[in-house]
Write an enzyme that holds these catalytic residues in place. Structure first.
Site, PDB file in Angstrom:
ATOM      1  N   TYR A 179      -2.618  -0.963 -12.050  1.00 43.57           N
ATOM      2  CA  TYR A 179      -3.637  -1.760 -11.143  1.00 43.57           C
ATOM      3  C   TYR A 179      -3.656  -3.021 -12.031  1.00 43.57           C
ATOM      4  O   TYR A 179      -2.622  -3.684 -12.923  1.00 43.57           O
ATOM      5  CB  TYR A 179      -5.326  -1.435 -12.003  1.00 43.57           C
ATOM      6  CG  TYR A 179      -6.123  -1.185 -10.846  1.00 43.57           C
ATOM      7  CD1 TYR A 179      -6.414  -1.509  -9.746  1.00 43.57           C
ATOM      8  CD2 TYR A 179      -6.877   0.457 -10.751  1.00 43.57           C
ATOM      9  CE1 TYR A 179      -6.488  -1.343  -7.986  1.00 43.57           C
ATOM     10  CE2 TYR A 179      -7.896   0.899  -9.327  1.00 43.57           C
ATOM     11  CZ  TYR A 179      -7.734   0.107  -8.181  1.00 43.57           C
ATOM     12  OH  TYR A 179      -8.196   0.628  -6.739  1.00 43.57           O
TER      13      TYR A 179
ATOM     14  N   GLU B 239      -4.771  -5.677  -9.910  1.00 37.44           N
ATOM     15  CA  GLU B 239      -5.979  -7.234  -8.588  1.00 37.44           C
ATOM     16  C   GLU B 239      -5.533  -8.076  -9.605  1.00 37.44           C
ATOM     17  O   GLU B 239      -5.662  -8.492 -10.944  1.00 37.44           O
ATOM     18  CB  GLU B 239      -7.512  -7.104  -9.015  1.00 37.44           C
ATOM     19  CG  GLU B 239      -7.466  -5.561  -8.321  1.00 37.44           C
ATOM     20  CD  GLU B 239      -8.875  -5.437  -8.225  1.00 37.44           C
ATOM     21  OE1 GLU B 239     -10.097  -5.985  -9.029  1.00 37.44           O
ATOM     22  OE2 GLU B 239      -9.659  -4.624  -7.929  1.00 37.44           O
TER      23      GLU B 239
ATOM     24  N   ASP C  43       4.259 -13.691  14.623  1.00 39.22           N
ATOM     25  CA  ASP C  43       4.652 -12.871  14.203  1.00 39.22           C
ATOM     26  C   ASP C  43       5.748 -11.638  14.068  1.00 39.22           C
ATOM     27  O   ASP C  43       5.617 -11.051  15.603  1.00 39.22           O
ATOM     28  CB  ASP C  43       3.303 -11.430  14.780  1.00 39.22           C
ATOM     29  CG  ASP C  43       2.962  -9.937  13.708  1.00 39.22           C
ATOM     30  OD1 ASP C  43       3.980  -9.864  13.856  1.00 39.22           O
ATOM     31  OD2 ASP C  43       2.455  -9.107  14.563  1.00 39.22           O
TER      32      ASP C  43
ATOM     33  N   THR D 165       6.054  -7.329   9.222  1.00 37.51           N
ATOM     34  CA  THR D 165       6.070  -6.014   8.818  1.00 37.51           C
ATOM     35  C   THR D 165       7.771  -5.925   7.809  1.00 37.51           C
ATOM     36  O   THR D 165       8.243  -6.389   7.702  1.00 37.51           O
ATOM     37  CB  THR D 165       5.962  -4.275   9.490  1.00 37.51           C
ATOM     38  OG1 THR D 165       6.690  -4.792  10.723  1.00 37.51           O
ATOM     39  CG2 THR D 165       4.899  -4.462   9.466  1.00 37.51           C
TER      40      THR D 165
ATOM     41  N   LYS E 149      10.477  -2.317  10.069  1.00 36.90           N
ATOM     42  CA  LYS E 149      11.096  -2.195  11.269  1.00 36.90           C
ATOM     43  C   LYS E 149      12.520  -2.436  10.885  1.00 36.90           C
ATOM     44  O   LYS E 149      13.870  -1.812  10.121  1.00 36.90           O
ATOM     45  CB  LYS E 149      10.557  -3.124  12.239  1.00 36.90           C
ATOM     46  CG  LYS E 149       9.501  -2.613  12.133  1.00 36.90           C
ATOM     47  CD  LYS E 149       7.976  -3.323  13.361  1.00 36.90           C
ATOM     48  CE  LYS E 149       7.352  -2.426  13.256  1.00 36.90           C
ATOM     49  NZ  LYS E 149       5.782  -3.056  12.452  1.00 36.90           N
TER      50      LYS E 149
ATOM     51  N   ARG F 123       6.864   1.382   4.406  1.00 37.54           N
ATOM     52  CA  ARG F 123       6.062   0.025   5.181  1.00 37.54           C
ATOM     53  C   ARG F 123       5.172  -0.920   3.809  1.00 37.54           C
ATOM     54  O   ARG F 123       4.557  -0.127   2.985  1.00 37.54           O
ATOM     55  CB  ARG F 123       4.959   1.784   5.081  1.00 37.54           C
ATOM     56  CG  ARG F 123       5.607   2.469   5.519  1.00 37.54           C
ATOM     57  CD  ARG F 123       5.834   2.514   7.553  1.00 37.54           C
ATOM     58  NE  ARG F 123       4.266   1.928   7.501  1.00 37.54           N
ATOM     59  CZ  ARG F 123       4.470   2.007   8.915  1.00 37.54           C
ATOM     60  NH1 ARG F 123       4.502   3.378   9.651  1.00 37.54           N
ATOM     61  NH2 ARG F 123       2.727   1.709   9.117  1.00 37.54           N
TER      62      ARG F 123
HETATM   63  N1  DSN Z   1       2.848   0.202  16.160  1.00 35.10           N
HETATM   64  C1  DSN Z   1       4.298  -1.260  15.494  1.00 35.10           C
HETATM   65  C2  DSN Z   1       4.990  -0.542  17.026  1.00 35.10           C
HETATM   66  O1  DSN Z   1       5.663   0.593  16.945  1.00 35.10           O
HETATM   67  O2  DSN Z   1       5.626  -1.080  17.294  1.00 35.10           O
HETATM   68  C3  DSN Z   1       4.159  -1.597  15.501  1.00 35.10           C
HETATM   69  O3  DSN Z   1       2.849  -1.770  14.538  1.00 35.10           O
END
Ligand code: DSN
Length: 415
Positions: A73, A75, A223, A249, A252, A258
């Site tokens: 933990y 925090e 983003d 994120t 990708k 993730r």
């Molecule tokens: N759900 C994702 C996508 O497939 O583009 C984005 O968060």
């Protein structure tokens, strides 16, 4: 407890061999979950994966995710924790922040980095929580034109606490029309403008977004979740020169676990301080340290020369797939692609997005149904499919493989 050792599973036909199903060290003492993981691995191995937001991580990324770091933990932030025993965790979080700056060539004096957001949606929510008064306005692309739920859509918390000022693409060109965006911004005076998309296949002119934000005194948030790996690999222009805040994120095109990262300009506005507070204690509790370590591993990989080649190949593959589908008579939204994804207007040839996705899945090709701009159909059964090349490029596919995939798609959909 004794654990049965099993042999490492062999590699799928890929380079770099580091990736994808590289190893299984041991099986768990939970036969049900063990079996399901094995089944999912088998499924992943068997299919051609063209989901634009998925990828395959290295075994090192997996190792960090499955490490003992999950027991801790922490925090708070490095040097300011609410629990003891965090001296090693502090080093891990600082290393992830350092690598994040390095990958995107940012000065530690100019950019603050938060690596605690659990994923993209909480990252975006935290930025609005930090910077926008409740009831304020988020100017973001509508979901059905290729935006994201967290760009102010009404079913998302971001559309409940704030008001979305939507924008879309031009009806004819299916590309952003920056003059129209400028008019909307001047009229609506949003608090923040979000530049970033989940289904926009073209390059984005960050400078124009900056001018639009300046015209109404809004923050500019980029983003870059979908294209982060392309920016890291130097094949897509970087938004950092123009944005106040950049969220992404990691899972990708950046090919990590993730997770999400939030970058904010470090100046007298103290954006980073406000965003840190919004993440913790505002929206989250203890950060997932195993995930943060895994992000650090992925970022190290993204700094490598191989990653640059990888990013270049993603684009070449998307173009090859798009060109071949076009030749075979499929309409590609906006006429093609500049990035890792393309949108196919399958309904133009009489196949709905759901039908297309189902038919392809039956034959082992995984895509997602997707609305196309100004879609006359519903999101549950829209007019198109979205196809991405990041995952299959990790698995070593090249342009000629994409031509074969396009021909298979064509055959299946014409059946
Ligand atoms: N759900 C994702 C996508 O497939 O583009 C984005 O968060």
């Amino acid at each position: 407890m004794k654990r049965k050792k099993v042999k490492s599973l062999a590699f799928f036909y890929i380079s770099p061999s580091l990736f994808f199903f590289a190893t299984i060290g041991s099986i768990m003492n939970d036969p049900e979950i063990n079996k399901l993981i094995a089944e999912e691995k088998k499924r992943q191995k068997k299919v051609i994966n063209l989901i634009a937001s998925e990828n395959y991580v290295s075994k090192d990324v997996l190792k960090a995710l499955g490490s003992e770091l999950t027991n801790k933990y922490a925090e708070g932030y490095p040097g300011k924790r609410y629990y003891g025993g965090n001296e090693i965790v502090d080093k891990i979080e600082r290393l992830a922040q350092k690598r994040a700056r390095e990958v995107f060539k940012l000065s530690p004096k100019k950019w603050h980095v938060n690596v605690q957001a659990l994923s993209g949606s909480p990252a975006n929510l935290s930025v609005y929580t930090a910077l926008i008064p409740q009831g304020g306005k988020i100017m973001g692309m509508s979901l059905d034109h290729g935006g994201h739920l967290t760009h102010g859509h009404k079913v998302s918390a971001t559309g409940k606490f704030w008001k979305q000022v939507p924008y879309g693409v031009d009806r004819k060109t299916e590309r952003l029309d920056y003059e129209v965006l400028m008019k909307i911004a001047k009229k609506e005076k949003p608090n923040i403008i979000v530049a970033g998309f989940t289904a926009y296949p073209r390059k984005i002119e960050w400078k124009k977004f900056r001018e639009i934000a300046d015209s109404c005194g809004a923050y500019l948030m980029v983003d870059m979740s979908h294209i982060a790996g392309l920016v890291a690999g130097g094949v897509h222009s970087s938004p950092f020169k123009y944005a106040d805040v950049v969220t992404t994120t990691v899972h990708k095109t950046l090919r990590g676990p993730r997770s999400a990262i939030i970058f904010s300009k470090d100046d007298e506005r103290e954006l980073g301080k406000k965003i840190d507070k919004a993440i913790f204690p505002g929206l989250q509790g203890g950060p997932h340290i195993n995930q943060i370590a895994s992000v650090a591993v992925a970022l190290k990989e993204a700094k490598s020369p191989e990653f640059k080649k990888y990013a270049k190949q993603i684009l070449a593959n998307a173009k090859s797939l798009s060109d071949e589908l076009k030749k075979l008579g499929w309409r590609i939204v906006s006429g093609g692609t500049d990035n890792h994804l393309l949108l196919v207007d399958t309904f133009k040839n009489g196949v709905t997005g759901s039908e297309a996705s189902d038919k392809l899945e039956k034959e082992g090709i995984i895509v997602n149904k997707n609305t196309i701009p100004n879609d006359p159909r519903s999101p549950m059964d829209p007019s198109g499919i979205r196809i991405g090349t990041a995952g299959e490029t990790t698995r070593g596919k090249k342009e000629k493989d994409m031509i074969n995939i396009a021909r298979r798609i064509d055959n299946i959909l014409k059946k």
